[in-house]
Design an enzyme around this catalytic site. Structure first.
Site, short mmCIF file in Angstrom:
data_model
loop_
_atom_site.label_atom_id
_atom_site.label_comp_id
_atom_site.label_asym_id
_atom_site.label_seq_id
_atom_site.Cartn_x
_atom_site.Cartn_y
_atom_site.Cartn_z
N CYS A 337 -2.00 -0.96 3.29
CA CYS A 337 -0.57 -0.77 3.03
C CYS A 337 0.23 -2.05 3.35
O CYS A 337 0.11 -3.04 2.65
CB CYS A 337 -0.04 0.44 3.80
SG CYS A 337 1.52 1.09 3.13
N HIS A 443 -3.97 5.09 2.66
CA HIS A 443 -4.11 5.52 4.05
C HIS A 443 -5.17 6.63 4.11
O HIS A 443 -5.35 7.38 3.15
CB HIS A 443 -2.80 6.08 4.59
CG HIS A 443 -1.74 5.05 4.80
ND1 HIS A 443 -1.81 4.13 5.82
CD2 HIS A 443 -0.57 4.82 4.14
CE1 HIS A 443 -0.73 3.36 5.78
NE2 HIS A 443 0.03 3.74 4.77
#
Length: 511
Positions: A337, A443
């Site tokens: 991310c 994630h």
């Protein structure tokens, strides 16, 4: 109408989240449909539900302990700090903007209907609701318009168990002082004290418990030991992050893989690393300085709530230069991310969602990230791409995870010929790799499927360590065993008969 019980604490980090998770598991084991609830959570660890809504990770963990699917009704308001004085405000799973602490404080009463509607959604479907407070109910400067501690307890007619942290010292002062600062009606809601994180012989507490009861007529309903369970905690208060980097320039123990995670100031969703930490083959450590970095087998750049500011810190601390030197020597670098965004050539913020303007990235991946006004929150599942080179062992691995990010990342023509799509496809790239560097928006990449095992086998092979195929950890089964262990230990520590009586009284008080 569901029965309700609330866990409050004398301070942040008193163990409310873990105690609530333990009660959720106990009630589930006893045949009760149970759900967690926290009206307002402030955390950088968040979770994306199946319908693409964002909520606090702690309530997702508590839902998992209760054996149910997480829902934003369990955490209708989530605050994600972006600066020392401001947060992104998420209501019912969607970001509604950023506010200063003062502005949010002035407007939070407007959110009471949202909170009550969320609670009623749960109340209609479950037998027991375990409510978690936030910080301390005795923050007397913040008590007016409270929507998360005693103010919420009053709205829900909830009895309260107040937990104090003996590990920090002064637990009797914590419990007595907190109760003494409350209004009589608030104090009457406290039906029991919990002394949490105790080490040693419980009998040495008996004189103090007796003296506490003489001064205030609230019983101690449990002395919970320091629990050796591996369950996700919240943000920087987690013991996972404490001292991991001290002396960490030393190599990992013989036969173990050395994974260095950069401890960014605005680190978010560090729970991505929990499956690797649980594996006995890896020594996962958190690094915040150049001297701690050493020469690990893998450098991992995790998520960040403010990518640009954390990249600036990385640059000022000297860690960026150290990482670039190791990357040039062939060390594997992996970003998730915000960490993925940092690895690119450039980050642009035309609308001032973070620092504003543009910023040079680390230049390890041929991508550019542009922050827009909207936030991506979605679940993601599939298979990693057909990879070659350093990342080939991950080729085609099945994954299931989620995305939480501002900004879109596109591949630049210059340097693209040497790169491979790591996940997703040409129409929507979820990650990229080039030589020994890779990054992704996913994630939870290591939570399910065989990605974690393949990842460790890749690292082990580079280090000359032989790992048995198929011998990887079943992380979902491991988490279930930890919830059950938590419930067993808490049953021994708590007066569950009294707690069940408190539940029955809560039901009668609302009739």
């Amino acid at each position: 109408m569901a029965k309700v019980i609330m866990i409050q604490g004398t301070m942040s980090g008193a163990g409310k989240s873990l105690l609530a998770a333990g009660l959720c598991r106990i009630f589930r084991e006893d045949g009760l449909r149970t759900a967690p609830f926290k009206s307002q959570n402030m955390a950088l660890n968040s979770y994306i539900t199946k319908d693409g809504l964002e909520m606090g990770r702690a309530q997702a963990v508590q839902a998992e302990a209760a054996g149910i699917e997480p829902s934003v009704s369990m955490n209708p308001i989530l605050l994600k700090p972006t600066t020392d004085t401001g947060s992104q405000v998420i209501v019912n799973g969607k970001a509604v903007g950023s506010m200063s602490a003062r502005d949010y404080y002035a407007r939070k009463q407007e959110l009471v209907p949202v909170i009550l509607e969320a609670y009623r959604n749960l109340e209609e479907r479950y037998d027991v609701i375990v409510v978690e407070g936030a910080g301390s109910p005795a923050e007397i400067n913040l008590k007016e318009n409270d929507i998360v501690n005693m103010g919420l307890a009053r709205m829900l007619h909830a009895p309260v168990l107040l937990a104090g942290d003996i590990d920090r010292g002064g637990v009797f002062a914590q419990l007595y002082g907190t109760a003494a600062l409350l209004e009589p009606e608030e104090r009457d809601r406290i039906r029991g004290f919990i002394i949490n994180k105790f080490r040693g012989d419980r009998t040495i507490l008996d004189p103090g418990i007796a003296m506490l009861r003489e001064r205030i007529p609230i019983p101690v309903v449990g002395v919970v030991p320091m629990l050796d369970v591996d369950i996700e905690e919240e943000d920087s208060l987690s013991s996972r992050l404490e001292g991991k980097g001290k002396g960490a320039s030393a190599p990992a123990p013989e036969g173990r893989i050395d994974v260095a995670v950069i401890r960014l100031p605005r680190l978010s969703n560090y729970t991505d690393l929990a499956p690797l930490e649980a594996e006995g083959h890896a020594a996962v450590r958190y690094v915040s300085g150049v001297r701690e970095l050493g020469t690990p087998d893998l450098i991992l750049l995790p998520g960040s709530k403010n990518t640009m500011e954390d990249l600036r810190w990385l640059r000022m601390s000297g860690l960026e230069a150290a990482i670039l030197k190791l990357a040039a020597k062939g060390t594997l670098i992996f970003g998730i991310c915000g960490g993925y965004q940092m690895l690119g050539e450039e980050i642009e913020d035309p609308y001032g969602m973070e620092a504003g303007g543009s910023m040079r990235g680390m230049g390890l991946l041929p991508v550019r990230t542009v922050f827009g006004r909207s936030k991506v929150t979605t679940r993601s599942a599939g298979n990693l791409s057909a990879l070659t080179g350093d990342w080939e062992p991950l080729s085609g691995a099945a994954y299931e995870g989620y995305e939480i990010h501002m900004g879109e990342t596109c591949i630049l023509e210059e340097g693209a010929a040497q790169a491979q799509i790591f996940a997703g496809g040409p129409e929507r790239v979820l990650g990229l790799c080039r030589k020994n560097v890779a990054g992704t928006y996913i994630h939870g990449l290591f939570d399910k499927g065989d990605v974690a095992e393949r990842f460790l086998c890749l690292l082990a092979a580079r280090k000359g360590i032989l790992l048995e195929e198929g011998g990887g950890l079943d992380f979902q089964a491991y988490k279930e065993s930890q919830y059950s262990l938590l419930a067993r230990k808490m049953r021994r520590a708590l007066d569950m008969e009294r707690i069940y009586r408190i539940l029955e009284e809560s039901e009668r008080s609302r009739v």
